[in-house]
Design a protein around this motif. Sequence first.
Motif, PDB file in Angstrom:
ATOM      1  N   TYR A 329      24.920  -4.183   6.326  1.00 52.65           N
ATOM      2  CA  TYR A 329      25.899  -3.584   5.221  1.00 52.65           C
ATOM      3  C   TYR A 329      26.964  -2.443   6.150  1.00 52.65           C
ATOM      4  O   TYR A 329      26.227  -1.863   6.821  1.00 52.65           O
ATOM      5  CB  TYR A 329      25.258  -3.231   4.263  1.00 52.65           C
ATOM      6  N   LEU A 330      28.186  -2.375   5.748  1.00 52.28           N
ATOM      7  CA  LEU A 330      28.989  -1.584   6.278  1.00 52.28           C
ATOM      8  C   LEU A 330      29.531  -0.487   5.165  1.00 52.28           C
ATOM      9  O   LEU A 330      29.617  -1.029   3.868  1.00 52.28           O
ATOM     10  CB  LEU A 330      30.163  -2.155   6.877  1.00 52.28           C
ATOM     11  N   TYR A 378      29.406  -6.838   4.499  1.00 56.85           N
ATOM     12  CA  TYR A 378      28.066  -7.177   5.384  1.00 56.85           C
ATOM     13  C   TYR A 378      28.385  -8.339   6.018  1.00 56.85           C
ATOM     14  O   TYR A 378      29.269  -9.154   6.125  1.00 56.85           O
ATOM     15  CB  TYR A 378      27.049  -7.536   4.063  1.00 56.85           C
ATOM     16  N   VAL A 379      27.386  -8.504   6.960  1.00 57.61           N
ATOM     17  CA  VAL A 379      27.482  -9.645   8.118  1.00 57.61           C
ATOM     18  C   VAL A 379      26.003 -10.090   8.150  1.00 57.61           C
ATOM     19  O   VAL A 379      25.084  -9.399   8.111  1.00 57.61           O
ATOM     20  CB  VAL A 379      27.791  -8.999   9.406  1.00 57.61           C
ATOM     21  N   VAL A 394      24.761  -7.029  14.092  1.00 58.27           N
ATOM     22  CA  VAL A 394      25.158  -5.582  14.081  1.00 58.27           C
ATOM     23  C   VAL A 394      26.343  -5.661  15.126  1.00 58.27           C
ATOM     24  O   VAL A 394      27.425  -4.811  15.142  1.00 58.27           O
ATOM     25  CB  VAL A 394      24.051  -4.734  14.939  1.00 58.27           C
ATOM     26  N   THR A 395      26.247  -6.627  16.310  1.00 55.92           N
ATOM     27  CA  THR A 395      27.307  -6.837  17.255  1.00 55.92           C
ATOM     28  C   THR A 395      28.631  -6.977  16.409  1.00 55.92           C
ATOM     29  O   THR A 395      29.621  -6.749  16.602  1.00 55.92           O
ATOM     30  CB  THR A 395      26.945  -7.653  18.394  1.00 55.92           C
ATOM     31  N   ALA A 396      28.361  -8.248  15.666  1.00 53.91           N
ATOM     32  CA  ALA A 396      29.604  -8.771  14.848  1.00 53.91           C
ATOM     33  C   ALA A 396      30.168  -7.626  13.907  1.00 53.91           C
ATOM     34  O   ALA A 396      31.576  -7.789  13.560  1.00 53.91           O
ATOM     35  CB  ALA A 396      28.962 -10.091  14.022  1.00 53.91           C
ATOM     36  N   ALA A 397      29.274  -7.153  13.257  1.00 55.98           N
ATOM     37  CA  ALA A 397      29.581  -5.940  12.396  1.00 55.98           C
ATOM     38  C   ALA A 397      30.626  -4.956  12.865  1.00 55.98           C
ATOM     39  O   ALA A 397      31.495  -4.554  12.289  1.00 55.98           O
ATOM     40  CB  ALA A 397      28.570  -5.191  11.762  1.00 55.98           C
ATOM     41  N   ASN A 398      30.421  -4.652  14.174  1.00 56.13           N
ATOM     42  CA  ASN A 398      31.183  -3.754  14.956  1.00 56.13           C
ATOM     43  C   ASN A 398      32.518  -4.370  15.305  1.00 56.13           C
ATOM     44  O   ASN A 398      33.370  -3.319  15.534  1.00 56.13           O
ATOM     45  CB  ASN A 398      30.510  -3.462  16.325  1.00 56.13           C
ATOM     46  N   GLU A 399      32.770  -5.456  14.908  1.00 57.01           N
ATOM     47  CA  GLU A 399      34.178  -6.233  14.836  1.00 57.01           C
ATOM     48  C   GLU A 399      35.065  -5.649  14.007  1.00 57.01           C
ATOM     49  O   GLU A 399      36.076  -5.627  13.700  1.00 57.01           O
ATOM     50  CB  GLU A 399      34.354  -7.380  14.985  1.00 57.01           C
TER      51      GLU A 399
END
Length: 407
Positions: A329-330, A378-379, A394-399
């Motif tokens: 979650y972001l 969220y991802v 986590v890597t995808a969320a950093n995008e």
Amino acid sequence: MQTIVFIGSNKSGTSKEALITSTEMGYFTVLLTDRKKFMRQRNEFPEVQQMMFVENLFEKDKILSIIKDLELDGKQIRAVISFIDPFVSYAGKISEELGLVQLSVDALSIIEDKSRFRTNLKGLPVSPHFTVLQSDESIHKFIEEFDGYFPLVLKSPVSNGSKDVLPVHTIYELSEGLQFLNKKFPNKAILMEEYLIGPQYLIEVMVVNGEIFIIAVIEQEILNGHRFIITGYIYPALLSMEEYEELENAVFSIIRKLELINGTCHLEMRNVNGQWKLIEINPRMSGGAMNRIVQEGTGINLVKETIKLFLGIEPNLEKSVMKYVYAKYLIVDSKGKLIKVTGKGRALKHNGVKEVFVKPKKGAVLRKPQSMGDRYAYVIAVSDTAESAKHAAVTAANEIRFYLEPL
């Protein structure tokens, strides 16, 4: 026409998925809402065949009158359901009056109030030390009584989603917290509990004719320095066989003590020095991305199986998939008006990523997290190992980037 009536919903999460699933199952789907903006945003609920505004959803005579009108219009009411607090047991009571499937209304009602379920479970090893400050009791006496027992947690017994859950470490914080909750919830009790330290887990449970099914055990990652905001979910939780068996026994003891015979719930528990302690229990499946997490990890569409339980249809709880799932979650670290969000498309291209969801729209005001509602995206990623699922999410969320106009 076979019809399901839903009392209340959110714009996303499991309650919204329930509306979609109801229609996909072939039912005429009716939503009763007390949110006027939902009526203005009617096009955002295409899965709902009929939406009606009810100023006070707890006005039972009004709800029963609406249902009678639906029946006169040729609708066959098969279920009255709610997936959100505080309407779960209330919907169950209406179902009882209509002669529909009977849930464990008394148990669900107890679970909806934190002070009631704490009192009901008092004496079980899973229960932390707690006390309830009634509205007519002296705050000063309460403060003096608990001096030296820090840290503690203050809660409103009727809050959810980590709203109004306050960690306190000093007399000053205790005094401030009590005054805050008294002002926000006048003439309401306040719950105080010992602060439990240890890894935290979410347990999804369904009870069918007294048989208890643990659907999923999910480890939660809590954001440091914030009020119990969950930013990561790991399925399945990495527990030893002994830890799982002890957790299962603890969950069973809670469900049996509450006399929950038919219904769903989710629990949040912590492993405190090898002993399981109950943090929360809610009379419904968890919200947010939980249904997708469970479905990706087990193959069970828990929203659909819950609706089947409410319809009197035997749910299928057999797991057909065994995968590791991580949901990230972001949040944002400052307050501002949303200008734009970028990176969703790039995030979706990462291997293992199954879903990327962004909640707020342009112009929405975002803030640093104060409750679970302040998580803005969220991802979800899936893999054959926990490590790779987490790395992908986590890597995808950093995008993903939120661009805010400061306020």
